[in-house]
Scaffold this motif. Sequence first.
Motif, short mmCIF file in Angstrom:
data_model
loop_
_atom_site.label_atom_id
_atom_site.label_comp_id
_atom_site.label_asym_id
_atom_site.label_seq_id
_atom_site.Cartn_x
_atom_site.Cartn_y
_atom_site.Cartn_z
N ASP A 28 0.86 -1.18 0.00
CA ASP A 28 0.00 0.00 0.00
C ASP A 28 0.90 1.23 0.00
O ASP A 28 1.63 1.48 0.98
N THR A 30 1.59 4.82 0.49
CA THR A 30 0.94 5.86 1.28
C THR A 30 0.94 7.22 0.58
O THR A 30 0.10 8.05 0.88
N ASP A 33 -1.78 6.72 -3.09
CA ASP A 33 -3.17 6.29 -2.99
C ASP A 33 -3.47 5.12 -3.94
O ASP A 33 -4.49 5.11 -4.63
N THR A 34 -2.55 4.18 -4.00
CA THR A 34 -2.74 2.98 -4.80
C THR A 34 -1.96 1.84 -4.15
O THR A 34 -1.27 2.05 -3.16
N LYS A 51 -5.78 -3.58 -5.33
CA LYS A 51 -6.00 -3.58 -3.88
C LYS A 51 -6.56 -4.93 -3.43
O LYS A 51 -7.31 -5.01 -2.46
#
Length: 102
Positions: A28, A30, A33-34, A51
């Motif tokens: 993830d 930070t 955002d992916t 995700k």
Amino acid sequence: MADVSDLIDALSDRAGALAALNHTVRFDLTDADTSIFLDATGPVVHIEESKADAEAVLKLSSDTLDKLITGRIGPMLAFSTGRLRLEGSQGVALKLAGLLDS
């Protein structure tokens, strides 16, 4: 910030070593955002922007992931300094750390 496609390419270059993982890991990112999903459970390692659920989830910046892949920072140092947070299986994360360190 490292480009997500460049990170996927860099991980793909290490697919031979990562095949020994035999687990799923999600990175993830930070700051982007992916997420990058690594599936090493089959005969071919799949790495994609996704995700999807994984056995271990590593939360880190794209720059920290780039440094981990290129060996400019060790996984244990990244974890101990707070640049890397873990959710899920610690055993899978430790196995991944050993493969990235090699």
